[in-house]
Write an enzyme that holds these catalytic residues in place. Sequence first.
Site, PDB file in Angstrom:
ATOM      1  N   PHE A  73       0.819  -1.227   0.000  1.00 45.52           N
ATOM      2  CA  PHE A  73       0.000   0.000   0.000  1.00 45.52           C
ATOM      3  C   PHE A  73       0.846   1.268   0.000  1.00 45.52           C
ATOM      4  O   PHE A  73       0.354   2.311  -0.425  1.00 45.52           O
ATOM      5  CB  PHE A  73      -0.861   0.081   1.277  1.00 45.52           C
ATOM      6  N   SER A 117      -5.415   1.623  -8.767  1.00 47.61           N
ATOM      7  CA  SER A 117      -6.511   2.593  -8.679  1.00 47.61           C
ATOM      8  C   SER A 117      -7.249   2.734 -10.001  1.00 47.61           C
ATOM      9  O   SER A 117      -6.650   2.610 -11.080  1.00 47.61           O
ATOM     10  CB  SER A 117      -5.917   3.946  -8.294  1.00 47.61           C
ATOM     11  N   TYR A 141      -0.711  10.920 -10.268  1.00 46.46           N
ATOM     12  CA  TYR A 141      -1.046   9.808  -9.387  1.00 46.46           C
ATOM     13  C   TYR A 141      -1.441   8.572 -10.204  1.00 46.46           C
ATOM     14  O   TYR A 141      -0.914   7.476 -10.015  1.00 46.46           O
ATOM     15  CB  TYR A 141      -2.199  10.207  -8.439  1.00 46.46           C
ATOM     16  N   LYS A 145       0.540   4.877 -10.653  1.00 49.31           N
ATOM     17  CA  LYS A 145      -0.085   3.573 -10.379  1.00 49.31           C
ATOM     18  C   LYS A 145       0.041   2.655 -11.601  1.00 49.31           C
ATOM     19  O   LYS A 145       0.324   1.472 -11.471  1.00 49.31           O
ATOM     20  CB  LYS A 145      -1.565   3.755  -9.993  1.00 49.31           C
ATOM     21  N   ILE A 208     -17.856  21.859  -4.051  1.00 48.57           N
ATOM     22  CA  ILE A 208     -18.145  20.690  -4.894  1.00 48.57           C
ATOM     23  C   ILE A 208     -17.630  20.994  -6.297  1.00 48.57           C
ATOM     24  O   ILE A 208     -18.118  21.912  -6.969  1.00 48.57           O
ATOM     25  CB  ILE A 208     -19.650  20.364  -4.904  1.00 48.57           C
TER      26      ILE A 208
HETATM   27  N1  UDP Z   1     -14.642  16.451  -4.344  1.00 46.67           N
HETATM   28  C1  UDP Z   1     -15.324  17.613  -4.197  1.00 46.67           C
HETATM   29  N2  UDP Z   1     -14.954  18.475  -3.201  1.00 46.67           N
HETATM   30  C2  UDP Z   1     -13.920  18.198  -2.340  1.00 46.67           C
HETATM   31  C3  UDP Z   1     -13.211  16.969  -2.504  1.00 46.67           C
HETATM   32  C4  UDP Z   1     -13.609  16.126  -3.517  1.00 46.67           C
HETATM   33  O1  UDP Z   1     -16.256  17.921  -4.936  1.00 46.67           O
HETATM   34  O2  UDP Z   1     -13.630  19.023  -1.449  1.00 46.67           O
HETATM   35  C5  UDP Z   1     -15.057  15.523  -5.413  1.00 46.67           C
HETATM   36  C6  UDP Z   1     -13.952  15.214  -6.394  1.00 46.67           C
HETATM   37  O3  UDP Z   1     -14.005  16.148  -7.453  1.00 46.67           O
HETATM   38  C7  UDP Z   1     -14.320  13.813  -6.853  1.00 46.67           C
HETATM   39  C8  UDP Z   1     -15.098  13.228  -5.694  1.00 46.67           C
HETATM   40  O4  UDP Z   1     -15.421  14.307  -4.819  1.00 46.67           O
HETATM   41  O5  UDP Z   1     -15.184  13.893  -7.938  1.00 46.67           O
HETATM   42  C9  UDP Z   1     -14.309  12.214  -4.916  1.00 46.67           C
HETATM   43  O6  UDP Z   1     -13.101  12.795  -4.499  1.00 46.67           O
HETATM   44  P1  UDP Z   1     -12.126  12.060  -3.517  1.00 46.67           P
HETATM   45  O7  UDP Z   1     -10.965  12.943  -3.237  1.00 46.67           O
HETATM   46  O8  UDP Z   1     -12.895  11.547  -2.346  1.00 46.67           O
HETATM   47  O9  UDP Z   1     -11.654  10.786  -4.352  1.00 46.67           O
HETATM   48  P2  UDP Z   1     -10.954  10.727  -5.807  1.00 46.67           P
HETATM   49  O10 UDP Z   1     -12.081  10.342  -6.737  1.00 46.67           O
HETATM   50  O11 UDP Z   1     -10.383  12.062  -6.112  1.00 46.67           O
HETATM   51  O12 UDP Z   1      -9.935   9.660  -5.636  1.00 46.67           O
END
Ligand code: UDP
Length: 342
Positions: A73, A117, A141, A145, A208
């Site tokens: 991990f 991922s 990232y 991966k 968001i």
């Molecule tokens: N996201 C968001 N606001 C935040 C953090 C994340 O709208 O403050 C959105 C981000 O754009 C993605 C989703 O939430 O579409 C999931 O984000 P997270 O970081 O949890 O996981 P990721 O998909 O980036 O690995």
Amino acid sequence: MDTILVTGGAGFVGSHVCKALSRSGKKFVVYDNLARGNRAAVQWCDLVVGDLSDRNLLQETIERHSVKSVIHFAALAYVRESILYPNMYWQNNVSGTKNLLDVMAETGVRHIVFSSSCASYGVPDDVPIHIDCDQNPITPYGRTKLACEWMIQDYARQNEWSYAILRYFNVTGNDPDLDIGEVHEPETHIVPIILLNSLNFHQEPVPIFGGTLPTADGTCVRDFIHVTDLASVHVKALEHIVATNVSAVFNVGLGKGTSVLELLKVCEEVTKKRIPYQMANPNPGDPPCLVADPGKVWTALNLNPRYTEIKTMVEHTWQWIQNKRPAWIKLKQQSIDSGSVC
Ligand code: UDP
């Protein structure tokens, strides 16, 4: 009994996997530099505090504990951070994995489960994403991966190893017993971000990212999986590759999409509070829709996901955030203040 080396076992997913390993009677040791993990999360085995850059310590750990397989991990894992600091991601994730694989080859360790991922797919042509879908990652990232996946496949071919590559979708939820849980300061993943906003009396609206994306409500759609179910997948995947010597690549998701706005509504239901949010520009590193075709993962490993409702996942995270996270944050701060890494 053969020992499993769990690199990054002090982190969120790693510690849940350790609990699952312990429940299935496995012997294992955690190797973690504690940069982002927590000492308190290592409860079921010895902890070696070390970095993947330290080949000597890796080798000594593998030899001292008679390690025969690895669950890997240890990596940096924030999509948006990787865009700001790509060098850090290549150094840590790719060079670190190369060191680990070199030491595995030198010491004769022949099985590895790798935490990959869905970010390795980039913006997929088709959703749900099939395991054979092209991988065109759009962030450092995701690219690190994918590079590690290729590296593992090359080393495995040369050394006759078996591997399981697990491409996770969005991991959330929490150990329902609250023995362990997610602790980052600040939190970076969407579920804890929303829930902390609720706990902290709405200091600022949740940003968001999106609003104009080609999805039903304009916000990103993600396939959330409970960390406890993901942990079971690791245990079974390791058993599978050790028993059969056959490698496998799995998408680990439930195949159900939830938009960020839908998620926010579920969080409101669980916390019984209104949670203010503000639409922000779409993030260049966030594909609009990432939903798995989980294909064979559950059947091949003879598993059924236990927590399939997003509401249950949020409830477990909410329990953790209210009841245990504050004390863990305090512990982490104390160790930072006292100069020892946490
Ligand atoms: N996201 C968001 N606001 C935040 C953090 C994340 O709208 O403050 C959105 C981000 O754009 C993605 C989703 O939430 O579409 C999931 O984000 P997270 O970081 O949890 O996981 P990721 O998909 O980036 O690995």
